[in-house]
Design an enzyme around this catalytic site. Structure first.
Site, mmCIF file in Angstrom:
data_model
loop_
_atom_site.group_PDB
_atom_site.id
_atom_site.type_symbol
_atom_site.label_atom_id
_atom_site.label_comp_id
_atom_site.label_asym_id
_atom_site.label_seq_id
_atom_site.Cartn_x
_atom_site.Cartn_y
_atom_site.Cartn_z
ATOM 1 N N GLY A 192 0.812 -1.210 0.000
ATOM 2 C CA GLY A 192 0.000 0.000 0.000
ATOM 3 C C GLY A 192 0.841 1.254 0.000
ATOM 4 O O GLY A 192 2.047 1.199 -0.255
ATOM 5 N N ASN A 193 0.220 2.372 0.256
ATOM 6 C CA ASN A 193 0.960 3.634 0.329
ATOM 7 C C ASN A 193 0.366 4.509 1.419
ATOM 8 O O ASN A 193 -0.637 4.162 2.022
ATOM 9 C CB ASN A 193 0.967 4.334 -1.030
ATOM 10 C CG ASN A 193 -0.420 4.718 -1.458
ATOM 11 O OD1 ASN A 193 -1.040 5.610 -0.896
ATOM 12 N ND2 ASN A 193 -0.944 4.011 -2.457
ATOM 13 N N ARG A 194 0.989 5.664 1.659
ATOM 14 C CA ARG A 194 0.653 6.472 2.839
ATOM 15 C C ARG A 194 -0.473 7.470 2.617
ATOM 16 O O ARG A 194 -0.766 8.271 3.496
ATOM 17 C CB ARG A 194 1.896 7.214 3.319
ATOM 18 C CG ARG A 194 2.868 6.320 4.061
ATOM 19 C CD ARG A 194 4.191 7.062 4.284
ATOM 20 N NE ARG A 194 3.974 8.436 4.711
ATOM 21 C CZ ARG A 194 4.763 9.462 4.382
ATOM 22 N NH1 ARG A 194 5.795 9.258 3.614
ATOM 23 N NH2 ARG A 194 4.501 10.671 4.816
#
Ligand code: CTP
Length: 389
Positions: A192-194
């Site tokens: 995923g990412n932030r």
């Protein structure tokens, strides 16, 4: 929003309505008549509205953007038509200055009676809107028109009534993507990412404030979606792609989501047990949703992409993306800085267009959203003029 509940068996359906309204982000003040208390207690509505019963001394006099009466019995309908004020709901109706939506529920013969017909006409002539009643079996086993509209339908009408009809985006359909997609590795892990979704949520709220019909595709949002917009959960890139392409004919698309560029080639449906060996993961490129949308672009659609990148080179790459992805605008933000962008309340962006660039100084994401929507609107207007010739 004030939700008046009068005394009919359909009061149980008003529970679902309050639940749906709260879920959609509305602040609900329930007003329950003594007759309605005979069916469902006021405490039930307060709990569903997440309010303590003693919050305000005069809840029925609260200024509200909308009054909904559901169910509205024949008796309450008559009171509203004639301006009687003998309980919380009828008093609220007399004091309320905004739009009013009434969902009648009564026996079919009562609904058909000339007295009720006249009351309905009277209310309509004053701008009160009605939803339903529908046809079907009534609680007492009769057939005919008198059933209260379903809570989903009432919710839809509330949303439409709350949408400003004098906003600059009135009549436009706006699609916003927000958050960061997560690509499953196995049953519990993901790549995923932030991204928190704050920027996209601010854009959706801004478009909605300007009167647009807004759909927000949310990928793992860390903040609640704004009230009055259709929210569809799209946790993975595949979900986001499917839902975005289904709405590819929107007038304006704001692709603020951080969509994964790569996803695991193989995702296990079960949890992968730990075995001390290295776990090699192959990542394959995902489809570029923005590019897909640009290829399907219909006449006049304004398509806005976002570029999360770092430094001066990042800005140059954003300029290249504008042409490579065939979009109207690219909003560049420097994710190399800790104080703006990912998961921060503020942002500082450069809006890159085909005929110029504009820097938006560091500001809360809501302000930045307004500037981005301003630019998009300018392009929408331009298209409108072009197609008029
Ligand atoms: N985007 C998309 N589908 C993807 C990846 C990205 O629609 N599979 C969209 C994003 O929502 C964003 C824009 O494309 O609006 C830019 O994404 P970004 O990842 O910054 O650019 P890329 O084209 O992927 O280029 P690079 O990663 O090389 O910078």
């Amino acid at each position: 929003m004030l939700v008046g509940v009068s005394g009919g068996i359909a009061a149980y359906k008003a529970c679902e309505l309050v639940r749906l309204l709260v879920k959609a982000g509305h602040e609900v003040v329930p007003l329950v008549t003594p007759a309605a208390e005979g069916f469902v207690r006021a405490a039930t509505f307060d709990a569903l509205a997440r309010r303590s019963p003693t919050q305000e001394p005069y809840p029925h006099l609260a200024r509200a953007d909308l009054l909904v009466v559901a169910p509205c019995t024949a008796n309450t309908l008559a009171k509203l038509a004639h301006g009687l004020a003998d309980n919380l709901v009828s008093e609220a109706a007399l004091a309320h200055e905004g739009p009013t939506l009434v969902a009648p529920a009564m026996n079919p013969r009562m609904w058909a009676h000339p007295a009720t017909r006249a009351n309905v006409e009277r209310l309509r002539s004053r701008g009160v809107e009605l939803v339903g009643p529908g046809e079907g079996d009534t609680a007492e086993g009769e057939q005919g028109v008198g059933r209260m509209a379903e809570p989903e339908e009432i919710l839809e009408r509330c949303t439409a009534l709350l949408r400003p009809n004098n906003g600059s985006l009135h009549g436009k359909r706006v699609l916003v993507t927000a958050g960061g997609t997560r690509e499953p590795l196995d049953a519990v892990r993901y790549v995923g990412n932030r991204s928190s979704g704050r920027m996209g949520v601010a854009l959706a709220a801004e478009a909605r404030r300007r009167g647009a019909e807004v759909t927000l595709l949310g990928a793992n949002l860390a903040v609640p979606p704004p009230p009055g917009v259709e929210h569809v959960d799209t946790p993975t890139t595949a979900d986001l792609e499917r839902e975005a392409l289904a709405r590819a004919d929107a007038d304006l698309v704001l692709m603020a989501a951080a969509v994964a560029d790569y996803a695991p080639a193989h995702a296990s449906l079960e949890k992968r047990p730990k075995d001390g060996e290295p776990w090699r993961v192959e990542l394959r490129p995902t489809r570029d949703v923005l590019r897909e949308l640009s290829q399907r672009r219909t006449n006049g659609q304004v398509l806005v992409g976002f570029a999360a990148d770092t430094g001066r080179r990042g800005l140059e790459r954003a300029r290249e993306k504008l042409h490579a992805k065939g979009v109207s605008l690219i909003v560049f933000n420097d994710v190399g800085r800790g104080d703006i962008g990912f998961d921060a309340a503020e942002n500082e962006v450069t809006i890159v267009g085909r005929d110029g660039e504009r820097r938006v100084a560091k500001a809360p994401k809501e302000r930045v959203a307004a500037e981005i929507v301003d630019e998009a609107e300018r392009l929408l207007e331009g298209h409108g003029r072009a197609s008029a010739h």
